[in-house]
Design an enzyme around this catalytic site. Structure first.
Site, short mmCIF file in Angstrom:
data_model
loop_
_atom_site.label_atom_id
_atom_site.label_comp_id
_atom_site.label_asym_id
_atom_site.label_seq_id
_atom_site.Cartn_x
_atom_site.Cartn_y
_atom_site.Cartn_z
N CYS A 1 7.42 -7.41 6.77
CA CYS A 1 6.22 -7.14 7.40
C CYS A 1 5.29 -7.95 7.36
O CYS A 1 5.46 -8.83 6.45
CB CYS A 1 6.00 -5.60 7.27
SG CYS A 1 4.96 -5.54 5.85
N GLU B 1 8.53 -5.81 -1.29
CA GLU B 1 7.88 -6.78 -1.76
C GLU B 1 6.67 -6.84 -2.25
O GLU B 1 6.42 -7.55 -3.47
CB GLU B 1 7.84 -7.94 -0.25
CG GLU B 1 9.12 -8.03 0.47
CD GLU B 1 9.38 -7.05 1.38
OE1 GLU B 1 9.21 -5.97 1.31
OE2 GLU B 1 9.95 -7.45 2.48
N ASN C 1 10.22 0.04 -1.95
CA ASN C 1 9.15 0.76 -1.19
C ASN C 1 9.07 2.18 -1.63
O ASN C 1 9.92 2.70 -2.23
CB ASN C 1 9.65 0.82 0.25
CG ASN C 1 11.13 1.31 0.53
OD1 ASN C 1 11.89 1.13 -0.14
ND2 ASN C 1 11.25 1.89 1.85
N CYS D 1 3.26 -7.82 4.07
CA CYS D 1 3.69 -8.75 2.82
C CYS D 1 3.82 -10.09 2.87
O CYS D 1 3.64 -10.71 2.03
CB CYS D 1 5.32 -7.89 2.62
SG CYS D 1 5.42 -6.29 2.18
#
Ligand code: THU
Length: 138
Positions: A96, A63, A50, A99
């Site tokens: 999430c 991701e 991230n 993603c």
């Protein structure tokens, strides 16, 4: 978590890569590092982490970082063999919604996604189709 021997081998190969990826996370706003390891058709591993921003909505999850990096390096959408997502500050990480939509477009329906937090025994194996059934497409 019971896995086939093949899935377990993928898991064991990808976990150290995702752990290493999480250490590169830029997450000064959440202090919540995440790492992803994506296995390509030619058995390369592409890492993602991230990357946050003070304008919070600009944050990129691990991701999507891994997938965007792989696509930018010339790997074909739909060619990936597996992804593992690791987050050390939660018992079990769950990708999430944003993603999931991106993963659904770039990975095949039956591609495995291993999700792991600090409680490895709680890890969960998904497929892309399980992560986002009935996904938007046109
Ligand atoms: N995050 C990821 O990178 N992947 C996930 O699966 C969930 C959330 C990031 C976004 C943000 O930088 C931080 O974790 C807290 O939400």
């Amino acid at each position: 978590m019971s896995r086939t021997a093949q899935a377990q081998a993928l898991y064991e190969r990808l976990l150290p890569e995702a752990i290493a990826a999480s250490k590169a996370a830029w997450c000064p706003h959440s202090d919540f590092p995440v790492g992803a390891a994506l296995l390509t058709a030619d058995d390369q591993i592409i890492r993602g982490c991230n990357v946050e921003n003070v304008s919070y909505g600009l944050t990129n999850c691990a991701e999507r970082s891994a997938l965007f990096s792989a696509i930018a390096q010339g790997h074909a959408p739909g060619s990936f063999k597996a992804m593992l997502v690791y987050a050390p500050k939660v018992a079990l990480i769950s990708p999430c919604g944003a993603c999931r939509q991106v993963m659904h477009e770039l990975m095949l329906a039956h591609c495995p996604v291993f999700c792991v937090g600090h409680q490895e025994s709680a890890s969960r194996d998904w497929t892309i189709e399980q992560l986002l059934p009935g996904a938007f497409r046109f």
